[in-house]
Scaffold this active site. Structure first.
Site, PDB file in Angstrom:
ATOM      1  N   GLU A   1       5.382 -10.134  14.738  1.00 13.36           N
ATOM      2  CA  GLU A   1       4.775 -10.784  15.901  1.00 13.36           C
ATOM      3  C   GLU A   1       5.535 -12.079  16.220  1.00 13.36           C
ATOM      4  O   GLU A   1       5.859 -12.360  17.365  1.00 13.36           O
ATOM      5  CB  GLU A   1       3.309 -11.075  15.580  1.00 13.36           C
ATOM      6  CG  GLU A   1       2.475 -11.331  16.808  1.00 13.36           C
ATOM      7  CD  GLU A   1       1.002 -11.484  16.463  1.00 13.36           C
ATOM      8  OE1 GLU A   1       0.649 -11.321  15.282  1.00 13.36           O
ATOM      9  OE2 GLU A   1       0.240 -11.762  17.396  1.00 13.36           O
TER      10      GLU A   1
ATOM     11  N   ARG B   1       0.832  -1.215   0.000  1.00  8.51           N
ATOM     12  CA  ARG B   1       0.000   0.000   0.000  1.00  8.51           C
ATOM     13  C   ARG B   1       0.858   1.253   0.000  1.00  8.51           C
ATOM     14  O   ARG B   1       0.452   2.309  -0.484  1.00  8.51           O
ATOM     15  CB  ARG B   1      -0.989  -0.028   1.167  1.00  8.51           C
ATOM     16  CG  ARG B   1      -2.187  -0.910   0.871  1.00  8.51           C
ATOM     17  CD  ARG B   1      -2.855  -1.394   2.109  1.00  8.51           C
ATOM     18  NE  ARG B   1      -2.099  -2.461   2.741  1.00  8.51           N
ATOM     19  CZ  ARG B   1      -2.192  -2.802   4.001  1.00  8.51           C
ATOM     20  NH1 ARG B   1      -2.994  -2.164   4.803  1.00  8.51           N
ATOM     21  NH2 ARG B   1      -1.454  -3.792   4.485  1.00  8.51           N
TER      22      ARG B   1
HETATM   23  P1  AMP Z   1       4.154  -1.796  12.079  1.00 11.52           P
HETATM   24  O1  AMP Z   1       5.473  -2.205  11.528  1.00 11.52           O
HETATM   25  O2  AMP Z   1       3.717  -2.635  13.246  1.00 11.52           O
HETATM   26  O3  AMP Z   1       4.035  -0.323  12.371  1.00 11.52           O
HETATM   27  O4  AMP Z   1       3.069  -2.158  10.999  1.00 11.52           O
HETATM   28  C1  AMP Z   1       2.921  -1.370   9.935  1.00 11.52           C
HETATM   29  C2  AMP Z   1       2.652  -2.162   8.686  1.00 11.52           C
HETATM   30  O5  AMP Z   1       1.716  -3.216   8.862  1.00 11.52           O
HETATM   31  C3  AMP Z   1       2.057  -1.247   7.681  1.00 11.52           C
HETATM   32  O6  AMP Z   1       2.669  -1.497   6.437  1.00 11.52           O
HETATM   33  C4  AMP Z   1       0.597  -1.556   7.674  1.00 11.52           C
HETATM   34  O7  AMP Z   1       0.128  -1.547   6.375  1.00 11.52           O
HETATM   35  C5  AMP Z   1       0.459  -2.912   8.310  1.00 11.52           C
HETATM   36  N1  AMP Z   1      -0.509  -2.921   9.419  1.00 11.52           N
HETATM   37  C6  AMP Z   1      -0.225  -3.125  10.725  1.00 11.52           C
HETATM   38  N2  AMP Z   1      -1.318  -3.116  11.474  1.00 11.52           N
HETATM   39  C7  AMP Z   1      -2.350  -2.878  10.636  1.00 11.52           C
HETATM   40  C8  AMP Z   1      -3.777  -2.753  10.814  1.00 11.52           C
HETATM   41  N3  AMP Z   1      -4.367  -2.875  12.017  1.00 11.52           N
HETATM   42  N4  AMP Z   1      -4.511  -2.499   9.721  1.00 11.52           N
HETATM   43  C9  AMP Z   1      -3.939  -2.397   8.509  1.00 11.52           C
HETATM   44  N5  AMP Z   1      -2.622  -2.511   8.286  1.00 11.52           N
HETATM   45  C10 AMP Z   1      -1.834  -2.767   9.332  1.00 11.52           C
END
Ligand code: AMP
Length: 172
Positions: free
Chosen positions: A97, A60
Protein backbone atom coordinates in the site's frame (compact mmCIF):
# COMPACT_ATOMS: atom_id res chain seq x y z
CA UNK A 1 -22.75 -33.38 6.56
CA UNK A 2 -20.20 -31.38 4.62
CA UNK A 3 -18.00 -28.85 6.34
CA UNK A 4 -18.23 -25.20 5.39
CA UNK A 5 -14.73 -23.75 5.71
CA UNK A 6 -16.27 -20.29 6.02
CA UNK A 7 -17.57 -21.25 9.47
CA UNK A 8 -13.98 -21.02 10.79
CA UNK A 9 -12.87 -17.85 8.98
CA UNK A 10 -13.44 -14.76 11.09
CA UNK A 11 -13.81 -11.25 9.64
CA UNK A 12 -11.86 -8.67 11.63
CA UNK A 13 -12.81 -5.14 10.56
CA UNK A 14 -10.17 -2.40 10.45
CA UNK A 15 -7.17 -4.73 10.94
CA UNK A 16 -4.28 -4.07 10.46
CA UNK A 17 -5.43 -0.65 9.22
CA UNK A 18 -8.76 1.15 8.92
CA UNK A 19 -10.91 -0.01 6.01
CA UNK A 20 -9.33 -3.48 5.70
CA UNK A 21 -11.46 -6.51 6.60
CA UNK A 22 -8.88 -9.05 7.72
CA UNK A 23 -9.72 -12.72 7.08
CA UNK A 24 -8.48 -14.52 10.19
CA UNK A 25 -7.79 -18.20 9.42
CA UNK A 26 -6.46 -19.08 12.88
CA UNK A 27 -9.81 -20.64 13.97
CA UNK A 28 -9.73 -22.79 10.82
CA UNK A 29 -6.18 -23.96 11.59
CA UNK A 30 -7.12 -24.70 15.19
CA UNK A 31 -10.05 -26.98 14.26
CA UNK A 32 -8.86 -30.46 13.30
CA UNK A 33 -11.78 -31.21 10.97
CA UNK A 34 -11.62 -27.88 9.15
CA UNK A 35 -7.84 -28.06 8.87
CA UNK A 36 -8.01 -31.61 7.46
CA UNK A 37 -10.73 -30.65 4.97
CA UNK A 38 -8.76 -27.58 3.84
CA UNK A 39 -5.62 -29.61 3.21
CA UNK A 40 -7.67 -32.35 1.50
CA UNK A 41 -9.19 -29.81 -0.92
CA UNK A 42 -5.84 -28.10 -1.59
CA UNK A 43 -4.27 -31.51 -2.27
CA UNK A 44 -7.10 -32.62 -4.56
CA UNK A 45 -6.51 -29.64 -6.87
CA UNK A 46 -2.72 -29.87 -6.60
CA UNK A 47 -2.35 -33.58 -7.39
CA UNK A 48 -3.49 -33.22 -11.00
CA UNK A 49 -0.85 -30.48 -11.55
CA UNK A 50 1.92 -32.93 -10.53
CA UNK A 51 4.06 -30.53 -8.50
CA UNK A 52 7.60 -31.31 -7.36
CA UNK A 53 7.47 -28.67 -4.63
CA UNK A 54 5.12 -26.23 -2.90
CA UNK A 55 6.35 -22.65 -2.50
CA UNK A 56 4.86 -20.69 0.40
CA UNK A 57 5.69 -17.32 1.93
CA UNK A 58 5.79 -16.51 5.61
CA UNK A 59 3.94 -16.84 7.78
CA UNK A 60 0.58 -18.49 7.05
CA UNK A 61 1.91 -19.82 3.73
CA UNK A 62 4.35 -21.91 5.77
CA UNK A 63 1.57 -23.53 7.80
CA UNK A 64 -0.68 -24.46 4.88
CA UNK A 65 2.27 -25.14 2.60
CA UNK A 66 4.05 -27.52 4.96
CA UNK A 67 0.87 -29.52 5.55
CA UNK A 68 0.02 -29.61 1.83
CA UNK A 69 3.52 -30.70 0.79
CA UNK A 70 3.44 -33.51 3.36
CA UNK A 71 -0.02 -34.63 2.19
CA UNK A 72 1.20 -34.70 -1.44
CA UNK A 73 4.53 -36.33 -0.63
CA UNK A 74 6.49 -33.47 -2.22
CA UNK A 75 8.96 -30.88 -0.91
CA UNK A 76 8.30 -27.47 0.63
CA UNK A 77 10.23 -24.31 -0.27
CA UNK A 78 10.09 -21.15 1.84
CA UNK A 79 9.90 -17.66 0.36
CA UNK A 80 11.16 -15.30 3.04
CA UNK A 81 11.48 -11.64 3.85
CA UNK A 82 14.93 -10.04 3.31
CA UNK A 83 17.70 -11.03 5.71
CA UNK A 84 16.21 -14.36 6.83
CA UNK A 85 17.77 -16.92 4.47
CA UNK A 86 21.43 -17.73 5.19
CA UNK A 87 22.72 -18.63 1.69
CA UNK A 88 22.63 -17.17 -1.85
CA UNK A 89 19.12 -16.12 -2.90
CA UNK A 90 17.10 -14.67 -5.75
CA UNK A 91 14.79 -11.75 -4.95
CA UNK A 92 11.47 -10.41 -6.23
CA UNK A 93 10.07 -7.03 -5.22
CA UNK A 94 6.36 -6.21 -4.99
CA UNK A 95 4.25 -3.18 -4.21
CA UNK A 96 2.61 -2.61 -0.85
CA UNK A 97 0.00 0.00 0.00
CA UNK A 98 2.92 2.33 0.82
CA UNK A 99 6.29 1.48 -0.72
CA UNK A 100 7.61 -1.97 -1.62
CA UNK A 101 8.71 -5.21 -0.01
CA UNK A 102 10.55 -8.23 -1.32
CA UNK A 103 10.71 -11.99 -1.01
CA UNK A 104 13.74 -14.25 -1.36
CA UNK A 105 14.30 -17.95 -2.01
CA UNK A 106 17.54 -19.88 -1.89
CA UNK A 107 19.03 -20.24 -5.37
CA UNK A 108 19.34 -24.01 -4.97
CA UNK A 109 15.80 -24.49 -3.61
CA UNK A 110 14.12 -24.87 -7.01
CA UNK A 111 15.77 -26.93 -9.76
CA UNK A 112 15.47 -25.86 -13.42
CA UNK A 113 12.36 -27.52 -14.83
CA UNK A 114 10.84 -28.27 -11.40
CA UNK A 115 7.06 -27.96 -11.24
CA UNK A 116 6.08 -25.55 -8.48
CA UNK A 117 2.71 -24.67 -6.96
CA UNK A 118 2.74 -21.25 -5.30
CA UNK A 119 0.44 -21.21 -2.29
CA UNK A 120 -0.96 -18.62 0.11
CA UNK A 121 -3.85 -18.27 2.53
CA UNK A 122 -5.30 -15.17 0.86
CA UNK A 123 -5.20 -13.80 -2.71
CA UNK A 124 -5.79 -10.06 -2.29
CA UNK A 125 -4.17 -7.70 -4.83
CA UNK A 126 -1.96 -10.50 -6.14
CA UNK A 127 1.33 -8.72 -5.49
CA UNK A 128 2.71 -11.41 -3.20
CA UNK A 129 1.69 -14.25 -5.50
CA UNK A 130 3.17 -12.46 -8.51
CA UNK A 131 6.48 -12.10 -6.64
CA UNK A 132 6.50 -15.85 -5.94
CA UNK A 133 5.82 -16.59 -9.62
CA UNK A 134 8.78 -14.33 -10.50
CA UNK A 135 11.03 -16.19 -8.06
CA UNK A 136 10.12 -19.55 -9.62
CA UNK A 137 10.78 -18.25 -13.12
CA UNK A 138 14.08 -16.60 -12.20
CA UNK A 139 15.24 -20.10 -11.28
CA UNK A 140 13.79 -21.60 -14.50
CA UNK A 141 11.13 -23.51 -12.59
CA UNK A 142 7.66 -24.11 -14.02
CA UNK A 143 4.65 -22.55 -12.27
CA UNK A 144 2.29 -25.53 -12.16
CA UNK A 145 -0.41 -23.51 -10.39
CA UNK A 146 -1.24 -20.66 -8.02
CA UNK A 147 -3.39 -21.86 -5.14
CA UNK A 148 -5.16 -20.00 -2.33
CA UNK A 149 -7.48 -20.88 0.52
CA UNK A 150 -9.31 -17.53 0.16
CA UNK A 151 -9.71 -15.17 -2.81
CA UNK A 152 -10.90 -11.59 -2.36
CA UNK A 153 -12.36 -11.33 -5.86
CA UNK A 154 -13.18 -7.60 -5.61
CA UNK A 155 -9.43 -6.80 -5.46
CA UNK A 156 -8.77 -8.43 -8.85
CA UNK A 157 -5.62 -10.30 -7.83
CA UNK A 158 -6.33 -12.92 -10.48
CA UNK A 159 -5.58 -10.33 -13.20
CA UNK A 160 -1.96 -10.17 -11.95
CA UNK A 161 -1.73 -13.92 -12.55
CA UNK A 162 -3.08 -13.89 -16.09
CA UNK A 163 -1.95 -16.95 -18.06
CA UNK A 164 -1.40 -19.10 -14.96
CA UNK A 165 -3.58 -21.88 -13.55
CA UNK A 166 -5.22 -20.14 -10.54
CA UNK A 167 -7.52 -21.71 -7.97
CA UNK A 168 -9.06 -20.73 -4.63
CA UNK A 169 -11.18 -22.78 -2.23
CA UNK A 170 -13.36 -19.88 -1.03
CA UNK A 171 -14.29 -16.62 -2.71
CA UNK A 172 -15.58 -13.41 -1.13
P1 AMP B 1 -1.66 -9.46 -1.88
O1 AMP B 1 -0.20 -9.41 -2.15
O2 AMP B 1 -2.31 -8.10 -1.89
O3 AMP B 1 -2.41 -10.45 -2.74
O4 AMP B 1 -1.84 -9.89 -0.38
C1 AMP B 1 -1.69 -11.17 -0.05
C2 AMP B 1 -0.99 -11.33 1.27
O5 AMP B 1 -1.46 -10.43 2.28
C3 AMP B 1 -1.27 -12.69 1.78
O6 AMP B 1 -0.07 -13.23 2.28
C4 AMP B 1 -2.31 -12.53 2.84
O7 AMP B 1 -2.02 -13.35 3.90
C5 AMP B 1 -2.27 -11.07 3.23
N1 AMP B 1 -3.59 -10.44 3.15
C6 AMP B 1 -3.96 -9.46 2.29
N2 AMP B 1 -5.21 -9.06 2.51
C7 AMP B 1 -5.68 -9.81 3.53
C8 AMP B 1 -6.94 -9.87 4.23
N3 AMP B 1 -7.97 -9.07 3.93
N4 AMP B 1 -7.05 -10.78 5.21
C9 AMP B 1 -6.02 -11.58 5.54
N5 AMP B 1 -4.83 -11.56 4.93
C10 AMP B 1 -4.65 -10.68 3.94
Amino acid sequence: MTLDLRDRIVDVPDFPTEGIVFKDVMPLLADREHLAETIRLLAEWSRAREPDVILGAEARGFIFGGALAYELGVGFVAARKPGKLPRATVEATYALEYGTDSLHVHRDAIAAGARVIVLDDVLATGGTARAKVDLVEQLDGIVAGALFVIELTFLGGRDRLDGYDVHSLIQY
